[in-house]
Each structure stands twice: as C-alpha cells, then as structure tokens.
Design a protein around this motif. Structure first.
Motif, PDB file in Angstrom:
ATOM      1  N   VAL A  58       0.775  -1.444  -0.110  1.00 10.16           N
ATOM      2  CA  VAL A  58       0.140   0.336  -0.272  1.00 10.16           C
ATOM      3  C   VAL A  58       1.376   1.233   0.190  1.00 10.16           C
ATOM      4  CG1 VAL A  58      -1.775   1.103   1.764  1.00 10.16           C
ATOM      5  CG2 VAL A  58      -1.649  -1.192   0.996  1.00 10.16           C
ATOM      6  N   ALA A  59       2.156   1.291   1.017  1.00  8.37           N
ATOM      7  CA  ALA A  59       2.919   2.265   0.852  1.00  8.37           C
ATOM      8  C   ALA A  59       3.138   2.510  -0.165  1.00  8.37           C
ATOM      9  CB  ALA A  59       3.913   2.377   1.811  1.00  8.37           C
ATOM     10  N   ALA A  60       4.347   1.331  -1.052  1.00  5.40           N
ATOM     11  CA  ALA A  60       4.620   1.559  -2.547  1.00  5.40           C
ATOM     12  C   ALA A  60       3.724   2.137  -3.394  1.00  5.40           C
ATOM     13  CB  ALA A  60       4.607   0.239  -2.999  1.00  5.40           C
ATOM     14  N   LEU A  61       1.806   1.600  -3.539  1.00  4.07           N
ATOM     15  CA  LEU A  61       1.178   2.773  -4.476  1.00  4.07           C
ATOM     16  C   LEU A  61       1.374   3.641  -4.146  1.00  4.07           C
ATOM     17  CD1 LEU A  61      -0.980   2.079  -6.456  1.00  4.07           C
ATOM     18  CD2 LEU A  61      -2.590   1.788  -4.797  1.00  4.07           C
ATOM     19  N   VAL A  62       0.939   4.333  -2.773  1.00 11.50           N
ATOM     20  CA  VAL A  62       0.762   5.514  -2.363  1.00 11.50           C
ATOM     21  C   VAL A  62       2.031   6.482  -3.186  1.00 11.50           C
ATOM     22  CG1 VAL A  62      -0.026   6.918  -0.849  1.00 11.50           C
ATOM     23  CG2 VAL A  62      -0.594   5.514  -0.997  1.00 11.50           C
ATOM     24  N   ALA A  63       3.151   5.561  -2.704  1.00  8.76           N
ATOM     25  CA  ALA A  63       4.523   6.402  -3.003  1.00  8.76           C
ATOM     26  C   ALA A  63       4.627   7.018  -4.613  1.00  8.76           C
ATOM     27  CB  ALA A  63       5.602   6.064  -2.863  1.00  8.76           C
ATOM     28  N   TYR A  64       4.361   5.623  -5.106  1.00  7.76           N
ATOM     29  CA  TYR A  64       3.863   5.460  -6.873  1.00  7.76           C
ATOM     30  C   TYR A  64       3.597   6.607  -7.304  1.00  7.76           C
ATOM     31  CZ  TYR A  64       2.937   4.574 -11.638  1.00  7.76           C
ATOM     32  OH  TYR A  64       3.068   4.288 -12.630  1.00  7.76           O
ATOM     33  N   CYS A  65       1.950   6.817  -6.757  1.00 11.39           N
ATOM     34  CA  CYS A  65       1.631   7.968  -7.773  1.00 11.39           C
ATOM     35  C   CYS A  65       1.978   9.470  -7.453  1.00 11.39           C
ATOM     36  CB  CYS A  65      -0.074   7.745  -6.899  1.00 11.39           C
ATOM     37  SG  CYS A  65      -1.351   6.789  -7.133  1.00 11.39           S
ATOM     38  N   ASN A  66       2.329   9.249  -5.744  1.00 15.49           N
ATOM     39  CA  ASN A  66       2.941  10.802  -5.760  1.00 15.49           C
ATOM     40  C   ASN A  66       4.294  11.435  -6.315  1.00 15.49           C
ATOM     41  OD1 ASN A  66       1.019  10.659  -3.575  1.00 15.49           O
ATOM     42  ND2 ASN A  66       2.644  10.352  -2.020  1.00 15.49           N
ATOM     43  N   ALA A  67       5.249   9.930  -7.156  1.00 22.49           N
ATOM     44  CA  ALA A  67       6.421   9.737  -7.005  1.00 22.49           C
ATOM     45  C   ALA A  67       5.939  10.733  -8.618  1.00 22.49           C
ATOM     46  CB  ALA A  67       7.421   8.547  -7.627  1.00 22.49           C
ATOM     47  N   THR A  68       4.453  10.064  -9.105  1.00 18.89           N
ATOM     48  CA  THR A  68       4.375  10.678 -10.424  1.00 18.89           C
ATOM     49  C   THR A  68       3.549  11.994 -10.908  1.00 18.89           C
ATOM     50  OG1 THR A  68       3.750   7.650 -11.249  1.00 18.89           O
ATOM     51  CG2 THR A  68       3.090   9.674 -12.957  1.00 18.89           C
ATOM     52  N   SER A  69       2.934  12.111  -9.827  1.00 20.87           N
ATOM     53  CA  SER A  69       2.512  13.658  -9.869  1.00 20.87           C
ATOM     54  C   SER A  69       3.499  14.833  -9.523  1.00 20.87           C
ATOM     55  CB  SER A  69       1.379  13.822  -9.093  1.00 20.87           C
ATOM     56  OG  SER A  69       0.535  12.684  -9.159  1.00 20.87           O
ATOM     57  N   SER A  70       4.642  13.925  -8.579  1.00 19.29           N
ATOM     58  CA  SER A  70       5.361  15.066  -8.341  1.00 19.29           C
ATOM     59  C   SER A  70       6.726  15.337  -9.780  1.00 19.29           C
ATOM     60  CB  SER A  70       6.432  14.915  -7.666  1.00 19.29           C
ATOM     61  OG  SER A  70       5.725  14.667  -5.978  1.00 19.29           O
TER      62      SER A  70
END
Length: 424
Positions: A58-70
């Motif tokens: 779950v942490a990795a999924l949220v981090a991926y979304c944040n990374a892509t947006s950023s």
C-alpha cells in the motif's frame, strides 16, 4: 492557470544546473534508502502483524502515485521548492504556502530524528552531542556545493546497500528460515495495515528531494521524470527483499518486539559477525538521509523566501558555491537545536503527518494539469490524494493532533500576514 513558472523565471540569483540522471537518482536513493528501513519495520509489524507486506505494498502504491504526480509537475516547473511551487502555480498561493510550511516544518523534525539516529548508533551515551556534530558537518558539506553532496551520497548509498544485501543473504541462507512466517494477513486488521503503510511510507518519501532540486538538474523536463521512478523502483525492491528476509527469520511477532530488527535478524541467522556492520550501516543510512533532508529543506526555504513567505534574506545564493547559503545555515542551526533537545519518536510521528499533507497538495496540483501539460492518467493523482489523506489520519492519534495543530498555526500565520499586507 499558468503553464509556465513565472516566479522561477524572474529570479535574479539562479542555482547552477550540475546534476544529471545518475546524480538525481542517487540523491533520491540517499533519501529513501536511509534510516527508515532500519527503524520502521518493527513499529509497522506491531501495527499490522503478518499484514506487514500488505502495508508495504500500500505504501509503495501511494508512493508511486505521488512520484508520478511530482515528476510531471517538476518537469513543468523546474525550480527549487517542489510542491510549494506546484501548489502555488496550480491551486493558489495559500495551498503552495501550506505545502511549503508542511515540508519545512515536518522535514526539519525529520532531520532531527535522523541526526539522533546517528547518535544512538555511534555513541548511545552521547547521542545528542553526536547528533549536533553530524548536523554541523553535513551543513558544511551542503554549504560547499551540491555536487559534493551528490558525491558523498553516492558513497553512502553504496555502503548501505552492501549492508542490506549482507543481511538479506545471511537471513535467507540460514537454518532459521521458516516459510510459514510469511502467512500474510492471518492476524492483520484493516486499520493496522493502514497504520503500517503510513509508517512505511515515511521511508519512501525521499523522492521529493529530486523534485526540490529542479533548479539544479540538467534538462529537468527529461531528467526528473526519469530519475523519480528509477529511484522509487530500486528502493521498493530493496525494501521488499529486506522485509521478506527479516520476516522469514524473526516472524511477525519477533519483528514487532525487536528494538533493532536488522541486528536481531542477523543474530537469529547466526551471523553475529554482521551485528557491528549493521550498526555502522544504520549510522551511515541516517547520515545519508540527513544529508539529503538538509539539502531539500534549504531549497524549499529558498523558494518560500523568494516569495516573502519567509524572511527574504534567506533567498540569497552564494556567489561562489551557488547554494542558498543563508537558508542552509539557518536550517542547520534549527536542526542542531532540535537534535540537542528533542526525542526521536515524537519527531518521526510529527514528520509523517507533515509529509503526507505535502504530497496531498502535490496530487491535487497534478489533477489540474491538462493533457498538453503532460497530465498523468487521472486515476494516479486521485489515488495519490486519497491515499495521503487516509494514511495521514491512520497514524497514531498523537501524531494526527500535533500535525493538524501545526498546520493550523501555519495557516493562521499566513492569514495574519495577508491582513497586515492589505493594511500597509
């Protein structure tokens, strides 16, 4: 809404663009593969039990979304400040300010936590003194120029990866391995998994350092989108390997009870010789995180000072070293004071809430992008925004109340400044 960063293009003192993709990736790795992997596994296991690996996913999924947006936003706005700039340009001045406030205050607390981690591993009886010395030394490194910071980060990342690899190999080749300990989810609760994800997300958050260095990378519209997913992917593979190997030798309950989980895993695997190496690796990891954190906080401070949200004197760039030297000195002084007087556990909890608030603004900003501006698939920032909010409020109650109170103080200060500006 503007598609170009007018504030960034009009600054009189700009930083040198020295960093390529490898340096940017290494700065991200130096931030993510740090003390978090040594410290976050045990509290996450206490929260989620055998659901630890689900929390990591779950942490990795949220981090991926944040990374892509950023990454998409950083390519469009390649200026120091990260989400402070994105929020200001896409959502309005208040939201940019709130993101910057969350980042500077939360990450300053995280700097103190990392410094205290160094002190605890190097000299437990004098942890605060060692922490202050570490802050002073790394502030000097950053003051001397970002390229030197990237070089030192490269060395630290290589050593820490070697230590983590040794723990994984020793664990997986020992006679203590029991596959039944990976009975994922047998004793996990939904709330526990979310809290574990929030704690583990803290260890992923370093990719923001790449975005906050937007004014110092070459060809940022290509470099940043490439560096962010590479750094995140490498980190996820490392974290998953470490988590699985430690679970195999300690089990969820043993991991939850461990004060220093990687040290305990080495002992359980019969590799006592590895224990002092792990201790040294933990200290190096904390140093790497502290180095990159000071770097990122000073750049966001620079951006906020340029817009007079912080004292404008902090916007000065050193004529020789081309770094925001006054911002770095002030941040170093604040972190050294905090490291001398605070407790590491409270600092980490407070920082986790702030960093999730910061990324919530990043995802909300990415939702406003048009296809011509390189908008990611809409589901990405939607999941990222929802994930940040859910994980923030799944943290322990003390972290939520303290973090919310500090955000309210920041919002109040912004309101007071706006009222004063209108009257004058």
């Amino acid at each position: 809404m503007s598609s170009t960063p007018p504030h960034a293009s009009a600054v009189p003192d700009e930083l040198d663009r020295r960093l390529g993709v490898p340096d940017a990736v290494l700065i991200g790795l130096g931030s993510m593969i740090g003390a978090g992997i040594f410290a976050s596994l045990a509290p996450a296991a206490r929260a989620a039990g055998s659901g630890l690996l689900i929390g990591l996913a779950v942490a990795a999924l949220v981090a991926y979304c944040n990374a892509t947006s950023s990454a998409r936003l950083a390519a469009l706005y390649p200026a120091s400040g990260g989400t402070y700039v994105y929020g200001r340009e896409r959502l309005g001045e208040f939201w940019g300010y709130l993101a910057g406030w969350s980042f500077v205050v939360g990450k300053t607390a995280s700097c103190a936590a990392m410094a205290l981690t160094v002190g605890t591993y190097v000299w437990p009886g004098q942890a605060h003194a060692v922490a202050v010395a570490a802050v002073v030394a790394l502030t000097a490194v950053n003051y001397a120029g970002v390229q030197k910071s990237a070089l030192l980060t490269r060395v630290i990342v290589a050593l820490v990866l070697a230590v983590l690899a040794a723990v994984v190999v020793a664990s997986l080749t020992s006679g203590s391995v029991d596959a039944a300990r990976l009975d994922v989810g047998s004793d996990a609760t939904f709330g526990g998994v979310l809290q574990a994800a929030g704690l583990l997300f803290f260890a992923f958050a370093g990719y923001a350092r790449i975005a906050t260095l937007g004014e110092e990378v070459r060809d940022p519209d290509r470099t940043i989108p490439r560096a962010v997913p590479v750094a995140l992917g490498i980190t996820l593979v490392v974290y998953a390997a470490v988590a699985v190997s430690v679970l195999l030798v300690l089990g969820p309950s043993g991991l939850a009870a461990a004060g220093a989980p990687l040290t305990e895993a080495a002992r359980a695997a019969g590799a006592d010789w590895l224990v002092p190496v792990v201790r040294a690796g933990a200290a190096l990891a904390a140093l790497g995180s502290l180095l990159a954190l000071i770097l990122g906080v000073s750049r966001t401070t620079l951006a906020m000072a340029r817009d007079h949200h912080l004292p404008h004197a902090l916007a000065s760039v050193h004529p020789r070293f081309k770094v925001p030297h006054r911002a770095e000195l002030v941040i170093g002084a604040v972190v050294a004071t905090a490291a001398a007087t605070t407790d590491v556990r409270g600092a980490i909890g407070f920082s986790s809430f702030g960093v999730l608030a910061y990324y919530a603004v990043a995802n909300a900003s990415a939702l406003t992008l048009t296809p011509a501006e390189g908008r990611p698939a809409r589901i990405v920032p939607v999941v990222g925004l929802a994930g940040c909010i859910v994980l923030a409020f799944a943290l322990p109650l003390s972290s939520v109340t303290t973090g919310a109170a500090v955000l309210a103080v920041g919002a109040g200060a912004y309101g007071v400044r706006r009222v004063y500006a209108r009257r004058t």
